[in-house]
Write an enzyme that holds these catalytic residues in place. Structure first.
Site, PDB file in Angstrom:
ATOM      1  N   ASP A 170      30.863-123.875  24.465  1.00 26.09           N
ATOM      2  CA  ASP A 170      29.508-124.390  24.406  1.00 26.09           C
ATOM      3  C   ASP A 170      28.865-123.817  23.150  1.00 26.09           C
ATOM      4  O   ASP A 170      29.002-122.626  22.856  1.00 26.09           O
ATOM      5  CB  ASP A 170      28.730-123.940  25.653  1.00 26.09           C
ATOM      6  CG  ASP A 170      27.818-125.024  26.177  1.00 26.09           C
ATOM      7  OD1 ASP A 170      27.033-125.559  25.374  1.00 26.09           O
ATOM      8  OD2 ASP A 170      27.877-125.317  27.385  1.00 26.09           O
ATOM      9  N   ASP A 201      25.135-128.157  22.666  1.00 19.50           N
ATOM     10  CA  ASP A 201      23.939-128.198  23.499  1.00 19.50           C
ATOM     11  C   ASP A 201      22.770-128.876  22.769  1.00 19.50           C
ATOM     12  O   ASP A 201      22.487-128.543  21.615  1.00 19.50           O
ATOM     13  CB  ASP A 201      23.569-126.734  23.810  1.00 19.50           C
ATOM     14  CG  ASP A 201      22.557-126.605  24.912  1.00 19.50           C
ATOM     15  OD1 ASP A 201      22.890-126.933  26.061  1.00 19.50           O
ATOM     16  OD2 ASP A 201      21.427-126.167  24.626  1.00 19.50           O
ATOM     17  N   GLU A 261      25.665-133.074  23.260  1.00 23.40           N
ATOM     18  CA  GLU A 261      24.734-133.393  24.345  1.00 23.40           C
ATOM     19  C   GLU A 261      23.517-134.062  23.703  1.00 23.40           C
ATOM     20  O   GLU A 261      22.794-133.428  22.945  1.00 23.40           O
ATOM     21  CB  GLU A 261      24.317-132.123  25.102  1.00 23.40           C
ATOM     22  CG  GLU A 261      23.552-132.461  26.359  1.00 23.40           C
ATOM     23  CD  GLU A 261      22.678-131.329  26.874  1.00 23.40           C
ATOM     24  OE1 GLU A 261      22.304-131.353  28.055  1.00 23.40           O
ATOM     25  OE2 GLU A 261      22.326-130.419  26.088  1.00 23.40           O
ATOM     26  N   HIS A 318      26.571-128.920  35.063  1.00 23.76           N
ATOM     27  CA  HIS A 318      25.786-127.788  35.565  1.00 23.76           C
ATOM     28  C   HIS A 318      24.281-128.066  35.583  1.00 23.76           C
ATOM     29  O   HIS A 318      23.514-127.225  36.048  1.00 23.76           O
ATOM     30  CB  HIS A 318      26.062-126.560  34.690  1.00 23.76           C
ATOM     31  CG  HIS A 318      25.570-126.758  33.284  1.00 23.76           C
ATOM     32  ND1 HIS A 318      26.092-127.711  32.432  1.00 23.76           N
ATOM     33  CD2 HIS A 318      24.573-126.162  32.597  1.00 23.76           C
ATOM     34  CE1 HIS A 318      25.445-127.692  31.287  1.00 23.76           C
ATOM     35  NE2 HIS A 318      24.517-126.752  31.357  1.00 23.76           N
ATOM     36  N   ASP A 319      23.860-129.225  35.053  1.00 21.39           N
ATOM     37  CA  ASP A 319      22.435-129.583  35.046  1.00 21.39           C
ATOM     38  C   ASP A 319      22.112-130.681  36.043  1.00 21.39           C
ATOM     39  O   ASP A 319      20.978-131.163  36.085  1.00 21.39           O
ATOM     40  CB  ASP A 319      22.022-130.090  33.650  1.00 21.39           C
ATOM     41  CG  ASP A 319      22.097-129.011  32.591  1.00 21.39           C
ATOM     42  OD1 ASP A 319      21.873-127.832  32.914  1.00 21.39           O
ATOM     43  OD2 ASP A 319      22.376-129.370  31.424  1.00 21.39           O
TER      44      ASP A 319
HETATM   45  C1  GLC Z   1      21.138-128.092  27.844  1.00 19.97           C
HETATM   46  C2  GLC Z   1      21.949-127.311  28.845  1.00 19.97           C
HETATM   47  C3  GLC Z   1      21.026-126.732  29.857  1.00 19.97           C
HETATM   48  C4  GLC Z   1      20.074-125.808  29.150  1.00 19.97           C
HETATM   49  C5  GLC Z   1      19.357-126.505  27.997  1.00 19.97           C
HETATM   50  C6  GLC Z   1      18.724-125.515  27.076  1.00 19.97           C
HETATM   51  O1  GLC Z   1      20.527-129.191  28.399  1.00 19.97           O
HETATM   52  O2  GLC Z   1      22.943-128.120  29.399  1.00 19.97           O
HETATM   53  O3  GLC Z   1      21.696-126.060  30.878  1.00 19.97           O
HETATM   54  O4  GLC Z   1      19.134-125.315  30.050  1.00 19.97           O
HETATM   55  O5  GLC Z   1      20.229-127.269  27.208  1.00 19.97           O
HETATM   56  O6  GLC Z   1      19.699-124.815  26.361  1.00 19.97           O
END
Ligand code: GLC
Ligand code: CA
Length: 557
Positions: free
Chosen positions: A99, A201, A256, A328-329
């Site tokens: 990540d 991310d 992402e 995980h979100d």
């Molecule tokens: C992304 C991650 C999430 C995190 C956010 C801030 O969306 O997947 O878990 O809280 O970024 O880093």
């Protein structure tokens, strides 16, 4: 169809280290724990691990707030443990994707500690500082993703810094070339270690507009979206990254990119874009909110099909999809898109797996999904550990205008903590996750749903995933075939075909808890069944599908 590559053919397994396996009884998952489960992952058959952040972090957002990119979080172990994990994975032909959280750092990062000291500190311009409108008012009305203003006042210099997430996650200033060089250098350092890629991310948020006016909004805060998401220089910076890091290694990348459209996805991850290999799109998991992202309703099947099919069709031959139901979100796939009532949990989990793994793109399995793990039965607000869920309850209920009765079911349905309860390894205390007290409660259903029971049962959800993964290796049509949706208006069945040269698949998935009739198209009549989540035969032309039944026919011409 364009170029074949290993990452298109791979199946990726996401590990959220805090909740995967604890090796030393402190209640927190760790690297040694992951090492001890590599054989399990090998047996499942996955090709790549996406490791959620393991870097040094004060854990305001469970590792997504990094204070040192070149060190391992003490709770997770040491760099020696990491090297052993990488070696252990590679020995099993499993790659590791890290990540990469570089939209922001932790406020504990050395750069930020320096940056806040004075206006002329060499690191000042590593972050985004602005004067307030006046002493009490932030530079603009933007709200942060985790609630409250996106600006934090810092008494040291009397200015505000931008944080699109928590106030302990200050946004980096990507317009500063020194920041980019530091990040690229750090990325090369990890690549030289031998890692196999990056999941980036919120990478679509790294470039902000120079002007930062108030955003639109009907509540207390305005939307930063138009100024910070897919911002003016995001593609320029990613091409720079590609040129100075990514293109120099045999690695895979996935960005992402919340809010991404198919058009934008082709820019980020087009076959010839020289940016990323693929992006995560979120339309199928973000178009269902009642109160912001919060809701207790399932998305309608017709809408879901429309979204998924648009991505399948519009990216075909031009960019590559990543396929996921959860991470995980997000809440647990079977609870959200399937049916987690005991009578339907296993069959609907297998149906969802069929539906996703037969599409074009690289499938991602989130830890425990392969067991059909479910949402957690939250009973009270103090059971949450996630900063987003805790803040949301406060903003919408305690301080806001929704009653507990109205908001609670939405929070329970969508909370990120549903995905973060410990992996269920066996039916011993704490599901075999830890010998101590777990940092977050174990789902009470671990006695029935756990890896030991499922690896021993050839009919389990686990073995179904194992079979799907194996089929992918033997059937290039699963990877490269062209997608076509059938029955778009059916609110019960998700039906599509895949075609590669002389091979075609017919994929039929029932998304409902009652029987549905289906007529096999002439072209597939008599074709053998490749996989199904029942033990029946599919020889007839008229098929009455049971609840959540799924089958795939494979035809050669
Ligand atoms: C992304 C991650 C999430 C995190 C956010 C801030 O969306 O997947 O878990 O809280 O970024 O880093
Ligand atoms: Ca531990």
């Amino acid at each position: 169809m364009t170029g074949r590559t290993w990452w298109k053919e791979a199946v990726i397994y996401q590990i959220y280290p805090r909740s995967f396996m604890d090796s030393n009884g402190d209640g927190i998952g760790d690297l040694q724990g992951i090492i001890s489960r590599l054989d399990y992952l090998k047996y499942l058959g996955i090709d790549v691990i996406w490791l959620s952040p393991v870097y040094q972090s004060p854990n305001d957002d469970n590792g997504y707030d990094i204070s040192d990119y070149r060190a391992i979080m003490e709770e997770f172990g040491t760099m020696e443990n990491f090297d052993a994990l990488l070696k252990g994975a590679h020995e099993r032909d499993i790659r590791i994707v890290m990540d990469l959280v570089v939209n922001h750092t932790s406020d504990g990062h050395r750069w930020f500690v320096e940056s806040r000291k004075s206006k002329d500190n060499p690191y000042r311009d590593y972050y985004i500082w602005r004067e307030g409108k006046d002493a009490q008012t932030p530079p603009n009305n933007w709200g942060s993703c985790f609630g409250g203003s996106a600006w934090q006042y810092d008494g040291e210099t009397g200015m505000y810094y931008l944080h699109l997430f928590s106030r302990k996650q200050p946004d980096l200033n990507w317009d500063n070339p020194k920041v980019r060089e530091e990040i690229f250098d750090m990325m090369r350092w990890w690549c030289d270690k031998g890692i196999d890629g990056f999941r980036m991310d919120v990478i679509s948020m790294i470039s902000k507009t120079a002007e930062m006016p108030d955003g639109e909004g009907d509540g207390l805060y305005g939307d930063f979206g138009p100024y910070c998401v897919h911002g003016p220089n995001v593609h320029k910076y990613l091409r720079e990254m590609n040129e100075s890091v990514l293109s120099r290694y045999d690695i895979m990348t996935v960005g992402e990119t919340s809010g991404v459209t198919t058009e934008l996805a082709k820019q980020y991850a087009g076959e010839n874009a020289r940016e990323l290999n693929m992006v995560f799109q979120f339309e199928h998991v973000e178009s269902d909110g009642k109160y912001g992202k919060w809701t207790d309703e399932k998305i309608s099947l017709v809408t879901l099909k429309k979204i998924m099919s648009r991505w399948q069709t519009e990216l075909y031959g031009q960019a590559w999809n990543s396929l996921f139901w959860d991470n995980h979100d997000q809440p647990r796939a079977v609870s959200r898109f399937g049916d987690d009532r005991p009578a339907f949990r296993e069959i609907s989990a297998k149906m969802l797996a069929t539906c996703l793994h037969m599409m074009q793109g690289t499938p991602y399995i989130y830890q425990g999904e392969e067991l059909g793990m479910t949402n957690y039965p939250f009973g009270s607000p103090d059971e949450f550990r996630d900063i987003e869920s805790i803040n949301a309850y406060r903003e919408w209920c305690t301080e806001g205008k929704l009653s507990h009765e109205v908001f609670w079911p939405c929070l329970v349905f969508k909370s990120r903590d549903n995905a973060r309860t410990p992996m269920q390894w066996d039916d011993s205390e704490n599901a075999g996750f830890t010998a101590g007290k777990p940092w977050i409660a174990v789902n009470p259903n671990y006695k029935e749903i756990n890896a030991r029971a499922e690896t021993a049962d050839p009919d389990s959800v686990f073995h179904y995933y194992k079979k799907l993964i194996a089929l992918r290796k033997q059937n290039p049509v699963m990877v490269y075939g062209k997608y076509e949706l059938l029955l778009p208006e059916s609110d019960a069945l998700f039906v599509y075909t895949r075609t590669l040269e002389s091979t075609s698949l017919l994929v039929v998935c029932s998304f409902c808890d009652h029987e549905t009739d289906f007529t096999v198209p002439d072209a597939f009549f008599g074709a053998p069944c490749l996989i199904s989540n029942t033990n029946r035969s599919y020889e007839g032309k008229e098929i009455r599908l049971g609840a959540y039944e799924a089958f795939v026919l494979r035809k050669e011409v």
